[in-house]
Design an enzyme around this catalytic site. Sequence first.
Site, PDB file in Angstrom:
ATOM      1  N   HIS A  85       4.925   7.550   3.370  1.00 27.75           N
ATOM      2  CA  HIS A  85       6.393   7.407   3.122  1.00 27.75           C
ATOM      3  C   HIS A  85       6.145   6.068   2.782  1.00 27.75           C
ATOM      4  O   HIS A  85       5.701   4.724   3.091  1.00 27.75           O
ATOM      5  CB  HIS A  85       7.356   7.639   4.320  1.00 27.75           C
ATOM      6  CG  HIS A  85       8.815   7.956   3.901  1.00 27.75           C
ATOM      7  ND1 HIS A  85       9.599   6.578   3.567  1.00 27.75           N
ATOM      8  CD2 HIS A  85       9.793   8.996   3.352  1.00 27.75           C
ATOM      9  CE1 HIS A  85      10.480   6.926   2.727  1.00 27.75           C
ATOM     10  NE2 HIS A  85      11.190   8.013   2.825  1.00 27.75           N
ATOM     11  N   GLU A 133       7.941  10.337  -5.277  1.00 30.73           N
ATOM     12  CA  GLU A 133       9.112   8.883  -4.694  1.00 30.73           C
ATOM     13  C   GLU A 133       9.181   7.858  -5.377  1.00 30.73           C
ATOM     14  O   GLU A 133       8.433   7.119  -4.834  1.00 30.73           O
ATOM     15  CB  GLU A 133       9.682   9.105  -2.802  1.00 30.73           C
ATOM     16  CG  GLU A 133       9.587  10.412  -2.407  1.00 30.73           C
ATOM     17  CD  GLU A 133       9.849  10.111  -1.250  1.00 30.73           C
ATOM     18  OE1 GLU A 133      11.463  10.332  -0.581  1.00 30.73           O
ATOM     19  OE2 GLU A 133       9.978   9.479  -0.168  1.00 30.73           O
TER      20      GLU A 133
END
Length: 214
Positions: A85, A133
């Site tokens: 992430h 992302e």
Amino acid sequence: MFILVNLKTYPCDPVAVADAVAAVDETTDARVAVAPQAAHLERVAETGAETWAQHVDPIDYGSNTGHTLAETAADAGAVGTLINHSEHRLKLADVDGSVRAADRAGLETVVCANNPAQIGAAAALGPDAVAVEPPALIGTGTPVSQADPEVVEGAVDAARNVDEDVAVLCGAGISTGDDVVAAADLGSEGVLLASGVAKADDPKAALEDLVDPL
């Protein structure tokens, strides 16, 4: 459509959000899951909600103080894990190691990346899915599927060119059902989101809004 709610370290009640996830998951054809902090995995899994870890380390059993072992996450009830992430970046070799560790423990994997070029590299490691992302949009409420649709389309193409079996998700700024539909229209098979549900006064209502157009 896969909807994965990342609770990060927000000051929310993970069990309450998980209860909402479990309830909404029963009402929709979408797949709805939640990723709590490692310390909350077992309590969240006990609600019946599909539970994911936020991270596992590229380690095996042994002397690894402070790390998250994939088998421990699985034993606590996780069925999958995020890897890389934008708030927990890894070197490429460690991303590969974490994917291998998750596979060893029987966990599904979603490897996150910033852009289509990184998505291609991540897909080559053989995860179940990749998620694009752009960091600048995370937590803004401005969805990548609308602010920068070319990034999503590019990510889908990049993953397909490497391995057609790797699903593509998108995240950053997703908060409404319209955002989810826009992501699907661009070729995404799912979305990652966090604050839109974790910070909501009524997580169940927020989730219902997400799945209503599907």
